[in-house]
Design a protein around this motif. Sequence first.
Motif, PDB file in Angstrom:
ATOM      1  N   LYS A  96       0.835  -1.203   0.000  1.00 24.23           N
ATOM      2  CA  LYS A  96       0.000   0.000   0.000  1.00 24.23           C
ATOM      3  C   LYS A  96       0.872   1.256   0.000  1.00 24.23           C
ATOM      4  CE  LYS A  96      -3.822  -2.150   2.479  1.00 24.23           C
ATOM      5  NZ  LYS A  96      -4.664  -2.134   3.693  1.00 24.23           N
ATOM      6  N   VAL A  97       0.339   2.319  -0.555  1.00 24.76           N
ATOM      7  CA  VAL A  97       1.100   3.569  -0.629  1.00 24.76           C
ATOM      8  C   VAL A  97       1.056   4.271   0.719  1.00 24.76           C
ATOM      9  CG1 VAL A  97       1.360   5.767  -1.830  1.00 24.76           C
ATOM     10  CG2 VAL A  97       0.540   3.754  -3.058  1.00 24.76           C
ATOM     11  N   ILE A  98       2.127   4.096   1.500  1.00 24.42           N
ATOM     12  CA  ILE A  98       2.207   4.675   2.839  1.00 24.42           C
ATOM     13  C   ILE A  98       3.636   5.108   3.109  1.00 24.42           C
ATOM     14  CG2 ILE A  98       2.149   4.104   5.309  1.00 24.42           C
ATOM     15  CD1 ILE A  98      -0.224   2.361   4.798  1.00 24.42           C
ATOM     16  N   VAL A  99       3.792   6.241   3.740  1.00 26.40           N
ATOM     17  CA  VAL A  99       5.093   6.630   4.256  1.00 26.40           C
ATOM     18  C   VAL A  99       4.982   6.534   5.765  1.00 26.40           C
ATOM     19  CG1 VAL A  99       6.799   8.462   4.470  1.00 26.40           C
ATOM     20  CG2 VAL A  99       5.566   8.145   2.323  1.00 26.40           C
ATOM     21  N   LYS A 100       5.834   5.727   6.385  1.00 32.59           N
ATOM     22  CA  LYS A 100       5.658   5.410   7.797  1.00 32.59           C
ATOM     23  C   LYS A 100       6.960   5.578   8.560  1.00 32.59           C
ATOM     24  CE  LYS A 100       4.513   1.421  10.692  1.00 32.59           C
ATOM     25  NZ  LYS A 100       4.195  -0.012  10.701  1.00 32.59           N
ATOM     26  N   ASN A 101       6.856   6.032   9.794  1.00 28.70           N
ATOM     27  CA  ASN A 101       8.010   5.982  10.688  1.00 28.70           C
ATOM     28  C   ASN A 101       7.591   5.271  11.967  1.00 28.70           C
ATOM     29  OD1 ASN A 101       6.723   7.864  12.302  1.00 28.70           O
ATOM     30  ND2 ASN A 101       7.790   9.598  11.357  1.00 28.70           N
ATOM     31  N   GLN A 147       5.724  14.608  -8.022  1.00 30.89           N
ATOM     32  CA  GLN A 147       6.865  14.015  -8.702  1.00 30.89           C
ATOM     33  C   GLN A 147       8.160  14.482  -8.034  1.00 30.89           C
ATOM     34  OE1 GLN A 147       6.543  11.792 -11.510  1.00 30.89           O
ATOM     35  NE2 GLN A 147       4.498  11.834 -10.617  1.00 30.89           N
ATOM     36  N   PHE A 148       9.073  13.541  -7.782  1.00 26.76           N
ATOM     37  CA  PHE A 148      10.344  13.859  -7.136  1.00 26.76           C
ATOM     38  C   PHE A 148      11.495  13.504  -8.073  1.00 26.76           C
ATOM     39  CE2 PHE A 148       7.274  12.925  -3.818  1.00 26.76           C
ATOM     40  CZ  PHE A 148       7.420  14.004  -2.966  1.00 26.76           C
ATOM     41  N   ASN A 149      12.577  14.281  -7.975  1.00 28.01           N
ATOM     42  CA  ASN A 149      13.732  14.046  -8.841  1.00 28.01           C
ATOM     43  C   ASN A 149      14.612  12.904  -8.352  1.00 28.01           C
ATOM     44  OD1 ASN A 149      13.104  16.174 -10.622  1.00 28.01           O
ATOM     45  ND2 ASN A 149      14.006  17.666  -9.218  1.00 28.01           N
ATOM     46  N   SER A 150      14.601  12.630  -7.056  1.00 24.91           N
ATOM     47  CA  SER A 150      15.448  11.579  -6.502  1.00 24.91           C
ATOM     48  C   SER A 150      14.828  11.042  -5.228  1.00 24.91           C
ATOM     49  CB  SER A 150      16.849  12.119  -6.200  1.00 24.91           C
ATOM     50  OG  SER A 150      16.814  13.002  -5.086  1.00 24.91           O
ATOM     51  N   ILE A 151      15.332   9.911  -4.758  1.00 24.93           N
ATOM     52  CA  ILE A 151      14.839   9.348  -3.511  1.00 24.93           C
ATOM     53  C   ILE A 151      15.147  10.269  -2.344  1.00 24.93           C
ATOM     54  CG2 ILE A 151      16.962   8.020  -3.105  1.00 24.93           C
ATOM     55  CD1 ILE A 151      13.314   6.952  -2.290  1.00 24.93           C
ATOM     56  N   TYR A 152      16.216  11.044  -2.462  1.00 30.08           N
ATOM     57  CA  TYR A 152      16.561  11.999  -1.404  1.00 30.08           C
ATOM     58  C   TYR A 152      15.496  13.093  -1.318  1.00 30.08           C
ATOM     59  CZ  TYR A 152      21.107   9.694  -1.656  1.00 30.08           C
ATOM     60  OH  TYR A 152      22.114   8.763  -1.649  1.00 30.08           O
ATOM     61  N   ASP A 153      15.055  13.585  -2.482  1.00 29.97           N
ATOM     62  CA  ASP A 153      14.005  14.596  -2.501  1.00 29.97           C
ATOM     63  C   ASP A 153      12.707  14.036  -1.928  1.00 29.97           C
ATOM     64  OD1 ASP A 153      15.686  16.433  -3.636  1.00 29.97           O
ATOM     65  OD2 ASP A 153      15.026  16.066  -5.682  1.00 29.97           O
ATOM     66  N   TYR A 154      12.463  12.765  -2.199  1.00 27.39           N
ATOM     67  CA  TYR A 154      11.252  12.110  -1.704  1.00 27.39           C
ATOM     68  C   TYR A 154      11.232  12.094  -0.175  1.00 27.39           C
ATOM     69  CZ  TYR A 154       7.721   8.439  -1.054  1.00 27.39           C
ATOM     70  OH  TYR A 154       6.627   7.730  -0.677  1.00 27.39           O
ATOM     71  N   LEU A 155      12.378  11.771   0.421  1.00 20.60           N
ATOM     72  CA  LEU A 155      12.453  11.653   1.876  1.00 20.60           C
ATOM     73  C   LEU A 155      12.625  13.004   2.579  1.00 20.60           C
ATOM     74  CD1 LEU A 155      14.796   8.553   2.223  1.00 20.60           C
ATOM     75  CD2 LEU A 155      12.315   8.615   2.448  1.00 20.60           C
ATOM     76  N   ARG A 156      13.244  13.941   1.876  1.00 19.02           N
ATOM     77  CA  ARG A 156      13.585  15.222   2.512  1.00 19.02           C
ATOM     78  C   ARG A 156      12.328  15.998   2.931  1.00 19.02           C
ATOM     79  NH1 ARG A 156      16.865  16.872  -1.144  1.00 19.02           N
ATOM     80  NH2 ARG A 156      18.850  16.402  -0.099  1.00 19.02           N
ATOM     81  N   GLY A 157      12.194  16.197   4.218  1.00 18.57           N
ATOM     82  CA  GLY A 157      11.073  16.962   4.723  1.00 18.57           C
ATOM     83  C   GLY A 157       9.759  16.211   4.759  1.00 18.57           C
ATOM     84  N   LYS A 158       9.747  14.939   4.287  1.00 17.56           N
ATOM     85  CA  LYS A 158       8.496  14.193   4.235  1.00 17.56           C
ATOM     86  C   LYS A 158       8.408  13.154   5.340  1.00 17.56           C
ATOM     87  CE  LYS A 158       5.554  11.702   0.973  1.00 17.56           C
ATOM     88  NZ  LYS A 158       5.412  11.163  -0.373  1.00 17.56           N
ATOM     89  N   VAL A 159       9.547  12.651   5.763  1.00 18.03           N
ATOM     90  CA  VAL A 159       9.582  11.619   6.795  1.00 18.03           C
ATOM     91  C   VAL A 159      10.222  12.195   8.044  1.00 18.03           C
ATOM     92  CG1 VAL A 159      10.391   9.322   7.379  1.00 18.03           C
ATOM     93  CG2 VAL A 159       9.775   9.848   5.020  1.00 18.03           C
ATOM     94  N   SER A 160       9.485  12.226   9.147  1.00 11.65           N
ATOM     95  CA  SER A 160      10.022  12.781  10.385  1.00 11.65           C
ATOM     96  C   SER A 160      11.109  11.879  10.957  1.00 11.65           C
ATOM     97  CB  SER A 160       8.898  12.946  11.410  1.00 11.65           C
ATOM     98  OG  SER A 160       8.336  11.694  11.740  1.00 11.65           O
ATOM     99  N   GLY A 161      12.066  12.492  11.637  1.00 16.99           N
ATOM    100  CA  GLY A 161      13.144  11.726  12.245  1.00 16.99           C
ATOM    101  C   GLY A 161      14.323  11.503  11.334  1.00 16.99           C
TER     102      GLY A 161
END
Length: 203
Positions: free
Chosen positions: A100-105, A116-130
């Motif tokens: 399932k489409v989930i971002v989880k911590n 749309q993100f340019n890289s996996i770093y952009d995807y995670l940056r500011g989106k996943v706490s911690g």
Amino acid sequence: MKKRLTILLSFLLLSFSINSQSKKITIKVKNQRNKPISGAIILIDDVKQDKTTNFNGVFKTRLNKKPKTISAFHPEIGITKIAYNGKEKINIYIRGANEKVIVKNATNEVSGNSIQFNSIYDYLRGKVSGVSISADNVIRIRGYNSFSGNMDPLFVLNNIEVPESVFAAIDPNEVKKVTILKGPDSSTYGVRGANGVIVIKTK
């Protein structure tokens, strides 16, 4: 003349010895429909190789020693790791995950979206706490300090531990789920997860 002949024979024997010890292998990477995958990254014992698979999904190399594992990774499909069976011709099938489409911590979940993100770093940056990601893409999981100087987290893609070179090549638009493990949650990975773990599932 005799001395030159001796040197030449010694050189030929050395070359023969090296060639007899090395082994040529051919790896063919396919998808779940048995179609070849071109541009797949090959890792031998988790070491990224310089070349990728060709148009026919084929990768050829010569090994000086028997590896333990061989992995095939494609940013848009996923990764598969197999134990090397000693054969000269190997087929590796990459199958995408179905999550399932989930971002989880460790404490909360955030639904994915169509950005749309340019890289996996952009995807995670500011989106996943911690998680802290610098401008030059250095990743740190907050709350960790290392006296040895190594603070890199462990990267796990579709249940396979991967080096950061493979993590960096993940297509962010193929990400289905991200889990950040720290503290007791990362103990499953033992010492390898000492600086936290970033677990990613793709389509």
